[in-house]
Write a protein that holds these residues in place. Structure first.
Motif, mmCIF file in Angstrom:
data_model
loop_
_atom_site.group_PDB
_atom_site.id
_atom_site.type_symbol
_atom_site.label_atom_id
_atom_site.label_comp_id
_atom_site.label_asym_id
_atom_site.label_seq_id
_atom_site.Cartn_x
_atom_site.Cartn_y
_atom_site.Cartn_z
ATOM 1 N N ALA A 159 0.842 -1.206 0.000
ATOM 2 C CA ALA A 159 0.000 0.000 0.000
ATOM 3 C C ALA A 159 0.875 1.253 0.000
ATOM 4 O O ALA A 159 0.638 2.188 -0.785
ATOM 5 N N LEU A 161 0.794 4.002 -3.027
ATOM 6 C CA LEU A 161 0.063 5.243 -2.747
ATOM 7 C C LEU A 161 0.829 6.466 -3.242
ATOM 8 O O LEU A 161 2.011 6.612 -2.948
ATOM 9 N N LEU A 190 -6.612 3.492 -2.376
ATOM 10 C CA LEU A 190 -6.434 2.051 -2.222
ATOM 11 C C LEU A 190 -7.549 1.278 -2.913
ATOM 12 O O LEU A 190 -7.292 0.241 -3.549
ATOM 13 N N PHE A 250 -3.599 -4.031 -6.205
ATOM 14 C CA PHE A 250 -3.632 -4.282 -4.769
ATOM 15 C C PHE A 250 -4.807 -5.217 -4.532
ATOM 16 O O PHE A 250 -5.906 -4.966 -5.027
ATOM 17 N N MET A 286 -6.355 -5.307 1.181
ATOM 18 C CA MET A 286 -7.135 -4.144 1.610
ATOM 19 C C MET A 286 -7.789 -4.402 2.972
ATOM 20 O O MET A 286 -7.872 -3.509 3.803
ATOM 21 N N CYS A 319 -6.671 2.059 7.096
ATOM 22 C CA CYS A 319 -6.434 3.326 6.395
ATOM 23 C C CYS A 319 -6.097 4.447 7.367
ATOM 24 O O CYS A 319 -5.297 5.335 7.045
#
Length: 177
Positions: A20, A24, A39, A48, A53, A58
């Motif tokens: 991630a 990002l 994401l 991803f 996830m 987050c």
């Protein structure tokens, strides 16, 4: 009822966070919703996985990007001075790593999570997802690894490493080494 974590969960979780953070666009993330949106877009584009996830919080990523270190990295990415996931192979004399009394080279390989160029040198950043209670635990476990990473980065770039930093996602803390 507490559900037991599957074997290898910590490593899988760590891999998800690293992926991630690799993908990002730090310089385009302005809030928690942007982290989620970016994401989810990566999941839709199959860069991803949905499983990854589910392992990533987050809020922890946004806390990192909001930190002093995260702000520096966002600025560096915007200016083209941030580098992520740099692979390296390094030969180190055996006596330097306590593997005997010889100058024979021991091959050390790894992946630098991130580094950024600043006017007076490089800043090496290593993300850790270990669930620890104290920053000192991470320093004890990873100091030698980060020192080797700094040597590798110096050899790759020819530039001085002015800072070595662990960012603990669990503690939401940057730890200078």
């Amino acid at each position: 009822k507490v559900k037991a974590k599957p074997s290898g969960y910590g490593a899988t979780r760590g891999t998800a966070y690293h992926r991630a953070l690799e993908l990002l666009p730090f310089d385009q993330v302005e809030g928690l919703e942007d982290v989620k949106s970016c994401l989810n877009g990566l999941v839709e584009n199959k860069q991803f996985s949905r499983e990854s996830m589910e392992l990533v919080q987050c809020g922890e990523i946004w806390a990192f990007l909001s930190s002093g270190l995260g702000q520096r990295m966002r600025k560096a990415q915007k200016e083209g001075r941030l580098y992520k996931e740099q692979q390296f192979i390094l030969g180190i004399p055996a006596r330097e790593i306590g593997a005997g009394d010889s100058d024979e080279l021991v091959v050390v390989q790894g992946i630098l999570d991130a580094y950024m160029e600043e006017g007076d040198g490089l800043v090496l950043v290593d993300y850790k997802t270990d669930r620890v209670q104290k920053a000192s635990t991470l320093v004890e476990h990873y100091q030698k690894q980060i020192d080797y990473y700094a040597v590798a980065l110096n050899r790759i770039t020819g530039k001085a490493v002015k800072e070595k930093v662990i960012y603990s996602l669990a503690l939401q803390q940057e730890i200078a080494l």
